[in-house]
Design a protein around this motif. Structure first.
Motif, PDB file in Angstrom:
ATOM      1  N   SER A 140      39.569  32.543  62.420  1.00  0.00           N
ATOM      2  CA  SER A 140      40.128  33.033  61.158  1.00  0.00           C
ATOM      3  C   SER A 140      40.176  31.896  60.148  1.00  0.00           C
ATOM      4  O   SER A 140      40.690  30.815  60.453  1.00  0.00           O
ATOM      5  CB  SER A 140      41.545  33.588  61.375  1.00  0.00           C
TER       6      SER A 140
ATOM      7  N   THR B  55      39.673  30.411  68.126  1.00  0.00           N
ATOM      8  CA  THR B  55      40.120  31.419  69.085  1.00  0.00           C
ATOM      9  C   THR B  55      41.046  30.849  70.158  1.00  0.00           C
ATOM     10  O   THR B  55      41.771  31.587  70.810  1.00  0.00           O
ATOM     11  CB  THR B  55      38.904  32.069  69.771  1.00  0.00           C
TER      12      THR B  55
ATOM     13  N   ARG C  83      37.767  36.314  67.035  1.00  0.00           N
ATOM     14  CA  ARG C  83      36.954  35.553  66.090  1.00  0.00           C
ATOM     15  C   ARG C  83      37.814  34.501  65.400  1.00  0.00           C
ATOM     16  O   ARG C  83      39.019  34.709  65.222  1.00  0.00           O
ATOM     17  CB  ARG C  83      36.340  36.480  65.041  1.00  0.00           C
TER      18      ARG C  83
ATOM     19  N   THR D 225      27.180  38.649  72.409  1.00  0.00           N
ATOM     20  CA  THR D 225      28.047  38.203  71.317  1.00  0.00           C
ATOM     21  C   THR D 225      29.182  39.198  71.080  1.00  0.00           C
ATOM     22  O   THR D 225      30.331  38.803  70.832  1.00  0.00           O
ATOM     23  CB  THR D 225      27.235  38.052  70.020  1.00  0.00           C
TER      24      THR D 225
ATOM     25  N   THR E   3      33.196  38.436  71.381  1.00  0.00           N
ATOM     26  CA  THR E   3      34.151  38.699  70.301  1.00  0.00           C
ATOM     27  C   THR E   3      35.299  39.571  70.788  1.00  0.00           C
ATOM     28  O   THR E   3      36.460  39.356  70.424  1.00  0.00           O
ATOM     29  CB  THR E   3      33.434  39.384  69.124  1.00  0.00           C
TER      30      THR E   3
END
Length: 232
Positions: free
Chosen positions: A92, A137, A90, A81, A85
């Protein structure tokens, strides 16, 4: 000339294979790393295509290296993970509980005009009816309206609806897909009856014909067929 043709075909097929390995997402939905990879591969392939003095392997080796690296990164993003990222970023939250987060807009360099344009494109005149708006993303804006702004479902209205299932294409641009016809449990006799209902004689006159799991048929004649029937 023949050498240039062969080199171009080889590089073209190699790029197509690479894009297929990246998945089925459209260009506008690529992650930043995938978009960069696409641009680099296009640039690496262009040089051997144009300059015959450069060995073909000069273009193939870097492309294969990048594709291999992409596969490795894909596995790492699935397993970790934190790495995902780092590579993809990530989402928003631009609108939270109906309020615009101006700080998030500045961090993502999203202007008011761009936000309103995205909202209008999804059928919203402004942010008033939106509970959450999330900038994903891949650059797409996901919108979650307030419950009061959502259209009621049939279950909420107490109505029962028949599940039609997934439509299956039987005729595509005049070509009969016999395998799909058999998969739906129909035969040529049934097909001829359906064509006759629309004043048609053979599949070549059909642009698109589908049938769902409940037996619902959609048929669109090829251009000129409707006009021909009116004249007749």
């Amino acid at each position: 000339m023949f050498t240039g043709l062969i080199r171009t075909i080889i590089l073209y097929l190699l790029i197509i294979a690479g894009i297929r390995l990246m998945g089925k997402r459209q260009v506008g939905e690529l992650e930043p790393s995938e978009l960069v990879l696409s641009l680099i591969i296009a640039d690496l392939a262009a040089v051997p295509m144009q300059d015959f003095g450069i060995p073909l392997l000069t273009g193939i080796v870097p492309i294969l290296t990048l594709l291999s690296l992409t596969m490795i990164l894909s596995v790492l993003t699935m397993k970790s993970t934190r790495f995902r990222t780092l590579m993809c970023g990530r989402p928003s939250v631009i609108i939270r509980k109906g309020k615009i987060d101006q700080g998030e807009m500045r961090r993502n360099r999203l202007t008011v005009d761009e936000l309103l344009e995205e909202l209008r494109a999804q059928g919203y005149a402004g942010p008033a009816g939106i509970e959450y708006a999330i900038l994903e993303t891949n650059g797409q804006l996901s919108i979650l309206p307030w419950e009061r702004e959502k259209p009621p479902t049939q279950s909420q209205l107490g109505l029962e609806a028949e599940e039609t299932g997934l439509p299956l294409v039987l005729i595509s641009d005049g070509k009969l897909l016999t395998r799909n016809l058999t998969a739906r449990g129909y035969d040529g006799v049934w097909l001829q009856k359906q064509l006759a209902k629309h004043g048609l004689k053979d599949p070549g006159q059909v642009f698109l014909m589908t049938v769902d799991e409940a037996g619902g048929v959609y048929l669109a004649p090829r251009s000129g067929q409707e006009e021909g029937r009116r004249r007749a």
